[in-house]
Motif scaffolding. Structure first.
Motif, PDB file in Angstrom:
ATOM      1  N   ILE A  96       0.990  -0.874  -0.250  1.00 27.02           N
ATOM      2  CA  ILE A  96       0.072  -0.249  -0.098  1.00 27.02           C
ATOM      3  C   ILE A  96       0.853   1.388  -0.141  1.00 27.02           C
ATOM      4  O   ILE A  96       1.949   1.469   0.762  1.00 27.02           O
ATOM      5  CB  ILE A  96      -0.643   0.571   1.277  1.00 27.02           C
ATOM      6  CG1 ILE A  96      -1.601  -1.179   1.403  1.00 27.02           C
ATOM      7  CG2 ILE A  96      -1.410   1.457   1.448  1.00 27.02           C
ATOM      8  CD1 ILE A  96      -2.531  -1.463   2.865  1.00 27.02           C
ATOM      9  N   SER A  97       0.545   1.777  -0.977  1.00 28.25           N
ATOM     10  CA  SER A  97       1.328   3.351  -0.799  1.00 28.25           C
ATOM     11  C   SER A  97       0.140   4.219  -0.332  1.00 28.25           C
ATOM     12  O   SER A  97      -0.714   4.988  -1.254  1.00 28.25           O
ATOM     13  CB  SER A  97       1.814   3.654  -2.041  1.00 28.25           C
ATOM     14  OG  SER A  97       2.444   4.692  -2.341  1.00 28.25           O
ATOM     15  N   ALA A  98       1.128   5.346   0.579  1.00 25.07           N
ATOM     16  CA  ALA A  98       0.493   6.801   1.384  1.00 25.07           C
ATOM     17  C   ALA A  98       1.082   7.283   1.507  1.00 25.07           C
ATOM     18  O   ALA A  98       2.248   6.800   2.230  1.00 25.07           O
ATOM     19  CB  ALA A  98      -1.002   5.549   2.022  1.00 25.07           C
ATOM     20  N   THR A  99       0.080   9.115   1.324  1.00 28.39           N
ATOM     21  CA  THR A  99       1.216   9.563   2.097  1.00 28.39           C
ATOM     22  C   THR A  99       1.537   9.933   3.772  1.00 28.39           C
ATOM     23  O   THR A  99       0.777   8.834   4.214  1.00 28.39           O
ATOM     24  CB  THR A  99       0.678  11.185   2.500  1.00 28.39           C
ATOM     25  OG1 THR A  99      -0.637  11.388   3.251  1.00 28.39           O
ATOM     26  CG2 THR A  99       0.212  11.700   0.591  1.00 28.39           C
ATOM     27  N   PRO A 100       3.200   9.501   4.722  1.00 29.49           N
ATOM     28  CA  PRO A 100       2.629   9.928   6.146  1.00 29.49           C
ATOM     29  C   PRO A 100       1.652  10.197   6.707  1.00 29.49           C
ATOM     30  O   PRO A 100       1.549   8.985   7.889  1.00 29.49           O
ATOM     31  CB  PRO A 100       4.702  10.538   5.605  1.00 29.49           C
ATOM     32  CG  PRO A 100       5.241  10.616   4.676  1.00 29.49           C
ATOM     33  CD  PRO A 100       4.295  10.947   3.269  1.00 29.49           C
ATOM     34  N   ALA A 142      -3.300   2.429  -3.737  1.00 29.76           N
ATOM     35  CA  ALA A 142      -2.573   3.904  -3.541  1.00 29.76           C
ATOM     36  C   ALA A 142      -3.597   4.150  -2.799  1.00 29.76           C
ATOM     37  O   ALA A 142      -4.593   4.425  -3.176  1.00 29.76           O
ATOM     38  CB  ALA A 142      -2.177   4.303  -4.582  1.00 29.76           C
ATOM     39  N   VAL A 143      -3.616   5.220  -1.939  1.00 22.76           N
ATOM     40  CA  VAL A 143      -4.528   6.095  -1.202  1.00 22.76           C
ATOM     41  C   VAL A 143      -4.063   7.627  -1.097  1.00 22.76           C
ATOM     42  O   VAL A 143      -2.741   7.398  -0.768  1.00 22.76           O
ATOM     43  CB  VAL A 143      -4.684   5.837   0.048  1.00 22.76           C
ATOM     44  CG1 VAL A 143      -5.550   6.343   0.919  1.00 22.76           C
ATOM     45  CG2 VAL A 143      -4.981   5.059   0.818  1.00 22.76           C
ATOM     46  N   LEU A 256      -9.204   5.854  -2.893  1.00 24.17           N
ATOM     47  CA  LEU A 256      -7.896   5.305  -3.012  1.00 24.17           C
ATOM     48  C   LEU A 256      -8.205   4.111  -4.508  1.00 24.17           C
ATOM     49  O   LEU A 256      -9.273   4.114  -4.866  1.00 24.17           O
ATOM     50  CB  LEU A 256      -8.843   3.797  -2.291  1.00 24.17           C
ATOM     51  CG  LEU A 256      -8.135   2.649  -1.837  1.00 24.17           C
ATOM     52  CD1 LEU A 256      -8.415   1.958  -0.439  1.00 24.17           C
ATOM     53  CD2 LEU A 256      -8.860   1.033  -2.804  1.00 24.17           C
ATOM     54  N   VAL A 257      -7.579   3.996  -4.842  1.00 18.98           N
ATOM     55  CA  VAL A 257      -7.087   3.119  -6.445  1.00 18.98           C
ATOM     56  C   VAL A 257      -5.821   1.944  -6.320  1.00 18.98           C
ATOM     57  O   VAL A 257      -4.739   1.515  -5.453  1.00 18.98           O
ATOM     58  CB  VAL A 257      -5.618   4.349  -6.735  1.00 18.98           C
ATOM     59  CG1 VAL A 257      -5.764   3.886  -8.720  1.00 18.98           C
ATOM     60  CG2 VAL A 257      -6.491   5.389  -6.340  1.00 18.98           C
TER      61      VAL A 257
END
Length: 285
Positions: A96-100, A142-143, A256-257
């Motif tokens: 999962i990729s997201a901003t910190p 990814a978010v 959400l992608v």
């Protein structure tokens, strides 16, 4: 016939531009990329890369080969995504990729719940300000703070985040608006909507304190360093902070992608559904 691993390494270099970036794409050491490209040159009997110090440039032959191997690499990745999509068991690794800030404040609870329900599932979180490429399988889900416009991706809007101008209560009580110090992001997120809104409020004043992370901005505001554009889901419940202005200064959608090829992947579908439902409920409050 050229070895596929060598061709894949060359395609990664052609796409990313540097050995280190290609190594990150393929999750190997940059020395491995260099070795495989040298082996490919030997296999083909062609000079593909012009090595000038630390800078690598594709030769004319390299550009022609890159134009041929690029579609091959894309097809190979599509095969990998299709294979992943056919797996029905909720096990394996999902990235999962997201901003910190979203990763730290929004994802911990649903991820822990997922692991309790699916102990054979491994979840890897990339907390980063840049957007990982879902097409290149840098991440499975990814978010993001914006809807993607490129690639064969499935995107769901899960809510919105509002931003207000915040300062510490003590700072706002002792400092007039004309004397406010403004705290913002550094150049990494100069184009963010909340940064642009903050600059409009600041007018001719500079952003005197700048940071690459929201966490440090919050700490600077806590310490009485000035005012900053902070998301309400972090700042609104903080007893030390207060809104410097009543009106919101920015709002950003949260999406959400994941790649459409992974719709049939049980692990990705399970994680995506859990995150989507949790984020919708969380952001609605």
């Amino acid at each position: 016939m050229a070895d596929w691993e060598n061709l894949k390494s060359f395609a990664a270099l052609a796409r990313s531009g540097t050995l280190s970036a290609a190594a990150r794409l393929l999750a190997v050491e940059h020395a491995t990329i260099a070795r495989r490209i040298a082996a490919l040159e030997q296999e083909l009997g062609l000079r593909l890369v012009d090595r000038r110090g630390r800078q690598l440039l594709l030769t004319a032959a390299g550009k022609r080969v890159a134009s041929l191997v690029g579609p091959m690499d894309a097809q190979a990745q599509a095969i990998e995504r299709t294979a992943s999509g056919e797996r029905a068991e909720v096990s394996g690794e999902v990235t999962i990729s997201a901003t910190p800030v979203l990763a730290a404040t929004m994802l911990a609870e649903p991820i822990v719940d997922l692991r309790r329900s699916h102990p054979r599932l491994t979840i890897r979180v990339l907390a980063e300000t840049r957007y990982s490429s879902l097409n290149q399988r840098e991440a499975d889900i990814a978010v993001r703070f914006s809807r993607p416009i490129e690639g064969d991706l499935t995107a769901s809007k899960v809510g919105a985040v509002t931003f207000h101008l915040y300062g510490s209560r003590a700072y706002l009580e002792t400092t007039s608006a004309s004397d406010w110090t403004f705290i913002g992001y550094d150049e990494v997120l100069e184009g963010a909507a909340q940064q642009a809104a903050l600059r409009r409020v600041a007018g001719d004043k500079p952003l005197a304190l700048r940071s690459s992370t929201l966490e440090l901005q919050v700490a600077l505001v806590h310490a009485g360093g000035g005012v900053a554009a902070l998301p309400d889901f972090i700042a609104a419940g903080d007893p030390v902070l207060a809104r410097a202005r009543r009106e919101k200064i920015a709002q950003r959608e949260v999406w959400l992608v994941f790649h459409t090829d992974l719709k049939r992947s049980a692990p990705v579908r399970t994680v995506a559904t859990c995150l989507r439902d949790f984020l919708r409920a969380k952001l609605a409050t």
